[in-house]
Enzyme design. Structure first.
Site, PDB file in Angstrom:
ATOM      1  N   HIS A 194       3.496   3.226  12.561  1.00  0.00           N
ATOM      2  CA  HIS A 194       2.396   3.991  13.171  1.00  0.00           C
ATOM      3  C   HIS A 194       2.883   4.952  14.264  1.00  0.00           C
ATOM      4  O   HIS A 194       2.122   5.807  14.684  1.00  0.00           O
ATOM      5  CB  HIS A 194       1.293   3.095  13.786  1.00  0.00           C
ATOM      6  CG  HIS A 194       0.587   2.254  12.767  1.00  0.00           C
ATOM      7  ND1 HIS A 194      -0.654   1.710  12.990  1.00  0.00           N
ATOM      8  CD2 HIS A 194       0.938   1.875  11.517  1.00  0.00           C
ATOM      9  CE1 HIS A 194      -1.029   1.011  11.922  1.00  0.00           C
ATOM     10  NE2 HIS A 194      -0.067   1.103  11.030  1.00  0.00           N
ATOM     11  N   HIS A 218       0.840  -1.207   0.000  1.00  0.00           N
ATOM     12  CA  HIS A 218       0.000   0.000   0.000  1.00  0.00           C
ATOM     13  C   HIS A 218       0.871   1.251   0.000  1.00  0.00           C
ATOM     14  O   HIS A 218       1.941   1.278   0.603  1.00  0.00           O
ATOM     15  CB  HIS A 218      -1.018  -0.002   1.148  1.00  0.00           C
ATOM     16  CG  HIS A 218      -0.457  -0.050   2.543  1.00  0.00           C
ATOM     17  ND1 HIS A 218      -0.153   1.087   3.257  1.00  0.00           N
ATOM     18  CD2 HIS A 218      -0.171  -1.091   3.369  1.00  0.00           C
ATOM     19  CE1 HIS A 218       0.281   0.738   4.470  1.00  0.00           C
ATOM     20  NE2 HIS A 218       0.293  -0.577   4.560  1.00  0.00           N
ATOM     21  N   GLU A 225      -5.097   1.592   2.839  1.00  0.00           N
ATOM     22  CA  GLU A 225      -4.975   0.490   3.803  1.00  0.00           C
ATOM     23  C   GLU A 225      -5.015   0.999   5.237  1.00  0.00           C
ATOM     24  O   GLU A 225      -5.687   0.434   6.091  1.00  0.00           O
ATOM     25  CB  GLU A 225      -3.665  -0.274   3.563  1.00  0.00           C
ATOM     26  CG  GLU A 225      -3.634  -1.664   4.195  1.00  0.00           C
ATOM     27  CD  GLU A 225      -3.279  -1.671   5.679  1.00  0.00           C
ATOM     28  OE1 GLU A 225      -3.561  -2.669   6.352  1.00  0.00           O
ATOM     29  OE2 GLU A 225      -2.733  -0.665   6.186  1.00  0.00           O
ATOM     30  N   GLU A 226      -4.308   2.074   5.497  1.00  0.00           N
ATOM     31  CA  GLU A 226      -4.219   2.565   6.874  1.00  0.00           C
ATOM     32  C   GLU A 226      -5.541   3.139   7.354  1.00  0.00           C
ATOM     33  O   GLU A 226      -5.732   3.337   8.551  1.00  0.00           O
ATOM     34  CB  GLU A 226      -3.104   3.615   7.015  1.00  0.00           C
ATOM     35  CG  GLU A 226      -1.716   3.118   6.654  1.00  0.00           C
ATOM     36  CD  GLU A 226      -1.154   2.091   7.638  1.00  0.00           C
ATOM     37  OE1 GLU A 226      -1.845   1.733   8.599  1.00  0.00           O
ATOM     38  OE2 GLU A 226      -0.010   1.647   7.413  1.00  0.00           O
ATOM     39  N   ASP A 283       6.336   1.053   6.536  1.00  0.00           N
ATOM     40  CA  ASP A 283       4.914   0.698   6.373  1.00  0.00           C
ATOM     41  C   ASP A 283       4.235   1.706   5.487  1.00  0.00           C
ATOM     42  O   ASP A 283       3.754   2.724   5.965  1.00  0.00           O
ATOM     43  CB  ASP A 283       4.284   0.645   7.768  1.00  0.00           C
ATOM     44  CG  ASP A 283       2.839   0.166   7.762  1.00  0.00           C
ATOM     45  OD1 ASP A 283       2.371  -0.313   6.721  1.00  0.00           O
ATOM     46  OD2 ASP A 283       2.176   0.284   8.804  1.00  0.00           O
ATOM     47  N   ASP A 317      -0.415   4.372   0.817  1.00  0.00           N
ATOM     48  CA  ASP A 317      -0.844   5.364   1.802  1.00  0.00           C
ATOM     49  C   ASP A 317      -0.119   5.092   3.117  1.00  0.00           C
ATOM     50  O   ASP A 317       0.383   3.988   3.339  1.00  0.00           O
ATOM     51  CB  ASP A 317      -2.358   5.307   2.022  1.00  0.00           C
ATOM     52  CG  ASP A 317      -2.806   3.991   2.648  1.00  0.00           C
ATOM     53  OD1 ASP A 317      -2.448   2.927   2.105  1.00  0.00           O
ATOM     54  OD2 ASP A 317      -3.464   4.013   3.707  1.00  0.00           O
TER      55      ASP A 317
HETATM   56  N1  BES Z   1       1.225  -3.306   8.222  1.00  0.00           N
HETATM   57  C1  BES Z   1       0.111  -3.222   9.120  1.00  0.00           C
HETATM   58  C2  BES Z   1      -0.375  -4.584   9.594  1.00  0.00           C
HETATM   59  C3  BES Z   1       0.644  -5.252  10.475  1.00  0.00           C
HETATM   60  C4  BES Z   1       0.763  -4.799  11.772  1.00  0.00           C
HETATM   61  C5  BES Z   1       1.449  -6.272  10.028  1.00  0.00           C
HETATM   62  C6  BES Z   1       1.699  -5.380  12.608  1.00  0.00           C
HETATM   63  C7  BES Z   1       2.392  -6.829  10.856  1.00  0.00           C
HETATM   64  C8  BES Z   1       2.521  -6.387  12.144  1.00  0.00           C
HETATM   65  C9  BES Z   1      -1.027  -2.501   8.468  1.00  0.00           C
HETATM   66  O1  BES Z   1      -0.614  -1.395   7.709  1.00  0.00           O
HETATM   67  C10 BES Z   1      -1.953  -1.935   9.514  1.00  0.00           C
HETATM   68  O2  BES Z   1      -1.523  -1.180  10.335  1.00  0.00           O
HETATM   69  N2  BES Z   1      -3.209  -2.341   9.488  1.00  0.00           N
HETATM   70  C11 BES Z   1      -4.222  -1.783  10.341  1.00  0.00           C
HETATM   71  C12 BES Z   1      -5.530  -2.337   9.850  1.00  0.00           C
HETATM   72  C13 BES Z   1      -6.746  -1.561  10.228  1.00  0.00           C
HETATM   73  C14 BES Z   1      -6.728  -0.140   9.724  1.00  0.00           C
HETATM   74  C15 BES Z   1      -7.991  -2.264   9.713  1.00  0.00           C
HETATM   75  C16 BES Z   1      -4.002  -2.176  11.791  1.00  0.00           C
HETATM   76  O3  BES Z   1      -3.576  -3.309  12.097  1.00  0.00           O
HETATM   77  O4  BES Z   1      -4.257  -1.315  12.653  1.00  0.00           O
HETATM   78 MN    MN Z   2       0.939  -1.543   6.473  1.00  0.00          MN
END
Ligand code: BES
Ligand code: MN
Length: 450
Positions: free
Chosen positions: A423, A92, A157-158, A126, A94
């Site tokens: 994040h 992604h 995605e975020e 990320d 974003d």
């Molecule tokens: N890359 C992350 C997901 C992730 C988190 C993978 C930790 C491996 C370890 C992804 O970008 C993300 O942060 N997803 C969100 C999803 C939500 C917005 C539905 C999340 O997990 O908060």
């Molecule tokens: Mn991600």
């Protein structure tokens, strides 16, 4: 056959320069942010894919089920040579908002800074490094790609990918593949690769408490009239038991792999202060990957500094429940809502409403494509074989891919290491690990046709 180690090495300086260029575009898809940057970053990704030799590159979007316009995604395709498989590479473009600017060690989170073998900046790990790992693999192979490729780089995605499910359905034929690589997770540790085989799902909900038509003096009325903020705190406290386990009845918990996550390592990675205890019971990896968790993300109430001596008539919180593999997001939402509504709220009006749901997933990582990936990882990490890990974070559309393409192998990979701080402030990418991720992806494409 080309020497992929040398070919990847040769493209890395250009890949890094383009990664820095992408990070400079603040592509935050959250509401209230300037979405022209998300369009700019989609354009930049499309241009990079064309430059890498992908013959068919398009920017697409659709509307979310609630009618809001979706953010632009990029789909790039190159047909498979006769008899070869087609591989979908996802990332992604974003990123999360930068957050608290004063907590960053650099002035501008959208400029890349290098320190101690890491690149710092919002989105550098990320997931703009995920985007660039795909481009690195394509550049390294040049004209001789041994597989068909579809590169799919999404732009929201975020923010929960609200329109993504519709987009995947609308472009189902273009996206169909034998192998799906989702470069949005990470590895076990620096020098130790991993395949992610389970992710938690997510339920974010608002809890509102209403007690009166207006605020009143806390001295005059306190002791008889209840206060909405105090009731909200009691509701939020009911989410955990004294051990810190989630106390919402009916949520699924499952077992995690036998991996040991040393407590000291976790303590350091999370920056926990002396004396702060871990919450929950069970093995660490179960608490992080295969049990539910509940977090209060934010509260709408008077700030401490500007608060008056008053009983509040209204307060609201946002609660996030991460759900275990095997749970359904709407079942978990129903359990959360029932739990909050059944608490003793002294008769206050309690309203629970859904913000966002997302399903967890489990991947049965057996079969030739997974073997091909494990061999590619071991080769890229000088003989260190990958471990299967779960992650506590969520990528809800993996479940959608699994439903729509039940015969495809889904490989969840990525660049994040335990210190990537996705994040958070000072997000970073380990350059040595990034080089291995790029090489592993190039090697994977070779191994898939062996
Ligand atoms: N890359 C992350 C997901 C992730 C988190 C993978 C930790 C491996 C370890 C992804 O970008 C993300 O942060 N997803 C969100 C999803 C939500 C917005 C539905 C999340 O997990 O908060
Ligand atoms: Mn991600």
């Amino acid at each position: 056959m080309i020497d992929l180690h040398a070919a990847v090495e040769a493209v890395l300086p250009g890949v890094r320069a383009d990664l820095e260029r992408l990070v400079r575009i603040p592509s935050v898809a959250f509401p209230g942010f300037d979405h022209s940057h998300v369009r700019d970053s989609a354009d930049a990704v499309a241009e990079l894919l064309r430059g890498a030799g992908m013959p068919d590159v398009r920017i697409v979007s659709t509307t979310a089920p609630d009618g809001t316009p979706g953010q632009p995604a990029v789909i790039a395709r190159k047909p498979a040579p006769e008899g070869a498989p087609t591989v979908l590479l996802y990332a992604h473009h974003d990123v999360q908002p930068a957050g608290d600017l004063t907590a960053w060690e650099q002035d501008d989170p959208f400029q890349v800074v290098e320190r101690n073998g890491r690149l710092y900046g919002r989105g550098v790990a990320d997931d703009k490094a995920g985007v660039m790992a795909h481009i690195a693999a394509v550049r390294a192979w040049g004209e001789d790609l041994p597989v068909g490729l579809t590169i799919f780089v999404e732009g929201e995605e975020e923010y929960g990918s609200a329109s993504l499910e519709k987009l995947i359905e609308e472009y189902r034929d273009e996206l169909a593949a034998d192998v799906i690589v989702i470069a949005d997770s990470g590895n076990w540790d620096i020098g130790h690769p991993a395949l992610t085989t389970s992710l938690r799902g997510i339920v974010n909900a608002y809890v509102e408490v209403r007690t009166s038509t207006h605020a009143v003096h806390s001295g005059m009325f306190g002791g008889t009239v209840p206060d909405a903020l105090t009731i909200l705190c009691r509701l939020l406290a009911s989410l955990h038991d004294d051990n810190g386990d989630v106390a919402i009845p009916g949520l699924v918990s499952t077992e995690a792999s036998p991996l040991d996550y040393p407590e000291e390592r976790l303590r350091t990675e999370a920056g926990m202060l002396d004396g702060v205890e871990f919450i929950g019971t069970g093995r660490i990896v179960e608490r992080m990957w295969t049990k539910p968790t509940a977090t209060v993300l934010g509260i709408d109430a008077p700030g401490a500094q500007e608060s008056a001596n008053a009983l509040q008539p209204y307060a609201r919180a946002k609660v996030s429940v991460r759900i275990a593999p095997g749970e359904k997001d709407m079942d978990a939402y129903a359990a959360l809502k029932a739990h909050l509504e059944s608490q003793n709220a002294w008769g206050a009006q309690v309203t629970v409403s859904l913000d966002q749901g997302g399903n967890p997933c489990v991947i049965d990582a057996t079969g030739p494509s997974y073997d091909a990936a494990r061999d590619a990882f071991a080769e890229a990490w000088d003989g260190v074989r990958p471990v299967d890990i779960g992650v506590g974070g969520s990528i809800p559309f993996i479940a959608t891919f699994q439903e729509l393409f039940p015969n495809a192998a889904v490989l969840v990979t990525g660049v994040e290491d335990p210190d990537a701080r996705a994040h958070g402030p000072n997000e970073s990418l380990h350059l040595g690990e990034f080089a291995r991720v790029c090489l592993a992806e190039a090697l994977l494409l070779r191994n898939l046709v062996k």
